[in-house]
Design an enzyme around this catalytic site. Structure first.
Site, PDB file in Angstrom:
ATOM      1  CG  ASP A   1      -0.192   0.091   2.519  1.00  0.00           C
ATOM      2  OD1 ASP A   1       1.060   0.005   2.491  1.00  0.00           O
ATOM      3  OD2 ASP A   1      -0.830   0.268   3.568  1.00  0.00           O
TER       4      ASP A   1
ATOM      5  CD  GLU B   1       2.026   1.168   6.491  1.00  0.00           C
ATOM      6  OE1 GLU B   1       2.945   0.502   7.024  1.00  0.00           O
ATOM      7  OE2 GLU B   1       0.837   1.097   6.848  1.00  0.00           O
TER       8      GLU B   1
ATOM      9  NE  ARG C   1       9.359  26.136  -4.921  1.00  0.00           N
ATOM     10  CZ  ARG C   1       9.053  25.492  -6.047  1.00  0.00           C
ATOM     11  NH1 ARG C   1       8.931  26.172  -7.165  1.00  0.00           N
ATOM     12  NH2 ARG C   1       8.892  24.184  -6.058  1.00  0.00           N
TER      13      ARG C   1
ATOM     14  CG  ASP D   1      13.094  36.615  -8.499  1.00  0.00           C
ATOM     15  OD1 ASP D   1      14.095  36.799  -7.769  1.00  0.00           O
ATOM     16  OD2 ASP D   1      12.492  35.527  -8.560  1.00  0.00           O
TER      17      ASP D   1
ATOM     18  CE  LYS E   1       9.425  36.283 -10.829  1.00  0.00           C
ATOM     19  NZ  LYS E   1       9.843  34.946 -10.364  1.00  0.00           N
TER      20      LYS E   1
ATOM     21  CG  ASP F   1       8.642  24.056 -10.055  1.00  0.00           C
ATOM     22  OD1 ASP F   1       8.522  23.041 -10.757  1.00  0.00           O
ATOM     23  OD2 ASP F   1       7.936  24.261  -9.054  1.00  0.00           O
TER      24      ASP F   1
ATOM     25  N   GLY G   1       9.312  28.838 -16.328  1.00  0.00           N
ATOM     26  CA  GLY G   1       8.706  30.085 -16.813  1.00  0.00           C
ATOM     27  C   GLY G   1       9.554  31.306 -16.487  1.00  0.00           C
TER      28      GLY G   1
END
Ligand code: R5P
Length: 311
Positions: A34, A36, A93, A167, A191, A221, A224
């Site tokens: 299952d 685990e 994050r 950024d 940004k 990630d 973008g």
């Protein structure tokens, strides 16, 4: 000292063990039908200084649970000290409340690790330095910058460089890299992100015309942020854009987004085990941080300075 690994990034754990000239601790991390997780350590760890290597990357929750269970097994086996070596710290994050009635999941993960029995934490390029303060146990945050700077000098050292933060939040990281590159000039991509997972480049602060741009960030990630920033820099007259990113999360269509982007090259580290797609992409190159982590582990075990690694 003993080095143990979960299943999240065995090649990295093996490389760290090789650097330290130690075998990996014999242990089995298995799944029940299952799903685990079950852990069995096949050698004595009583009284040992144990380092368990497990980045909490995709699948984040499984890898985190595996780490917690490994720590529990080590604690119950009377290890003297347990260091969670989490090169990529998933949930980082979520380090503050972005709005009312939202969690601070990075703090929750810190609590879970401590409660499971970790005595120390070793991570690399934490999304925000203050995450160290989420732990009430010693936490070392290593920087991939020296490894990246050496690669940049070797490959792009003869060009007119400009270090770029994708950024405003990444300026401190970008400045630290620029300092290692003979004080290269710095630019910032302003940004604006309307929704999570979407990014929109507004404008570039700094003159990138005629410059070979080095974009630096902690995480890629969806890709973008980076691909939009690369296009904006090329539109402003950069001669090339190369990205150096510590953690190649590369979710969903990120690899093909990078492959089809204006980026000359994406350089990531092996903090997260690369997917076959990422390895096959001729735009993605992987630098190893195994010696960096191995050396930090050696110094922690010897009780010598870790910060002097970055002088
Ligand atoms: C954000 O603050 C991080 O430093 C990265 O810029 C971000 O996580 C990258 O996400 P994506 O690749 O999905 O744009």
């Amino acid at each position: 000292m003993k080095i143990m690994s979960g299943n999240s990034n065995l090649p990295l754990a093996r490389a760290i063990a090789a650097y330290l000239e130690l075998p990996l601790t014999d242990a089995a991390v298995r799944r029940f039908a299952d799903e685990e997780i079950f852990v069995e350590i096949h050698e004595n760890v009583r009284g040992e200084d144990v380092f368990i290597v497990q980045p909490t990357s995709y699948p984040v929750n499984d890898n985190l649970m595996e780490l917690l269970i490994c720590i529990d097994a080590l604690r119950r086996a009377s290890a003297k000290r347990i260091t969670a070596v989490v090169p990529y710290f998933g949930y980082a994050r979520q380090d503050r409340k972005p709005g009312p009635r939202t969690p601070i999941s990075a703090k929750l993960v810190a609590n879970l690790l401590t409660e499971a029995g970790a005595d120390r934490v070793l991570s690399v390029d934490l999304h925000a330095g203050q995450i160290q303060g989420f732990f009430d146990i010693p936490t070392d945050n290593l920087f991939a910058a020296p490894v990246m700077a050496a690669d940049i000098q070797a490959r792009y050292g003869d060009q007119s460089l400009m270090v770029v933060s994708p950024d405003v939040g990444g300026v401190v990281r970008a400045r630290a890299l620029a300092k290692r590159l003979d004080n290269a000039p710095l630019a910032i991509v302003d940004k604006r992100r309307d929704k999570p997972g979407q990014s929109e480049v507004m404008n570039i602060i700094g003159d990138v015309k005629g410059r070979a741009c080095i974009l630096i960030d902690d995480i890629i990630d969806s890709g973008g942020t980076l691909c939009n920033a690369a296009q904006a820099l090329m539109d402003e007259g950069a001669t090339s854009v190369t990205a150096y990113i510590t953690h190649g999360v590369l979710s969903g269509a990120a690899v093909s987004r990078v492959t089809n982007s204006a980026l000359k090259e994406l350089v990531i580290t092996d903090s997260i085990q690369a997917t076959e797609d990422a390895k096959a992409s001729d735009k993605i190159r992987i630098l190893t941080i195994a010696p960096l982590i191995g050396e930090a582990i050696r110094r922690i075990a010897d009780e010598s300075s870790v910060s002097s690694l970055f002088d």
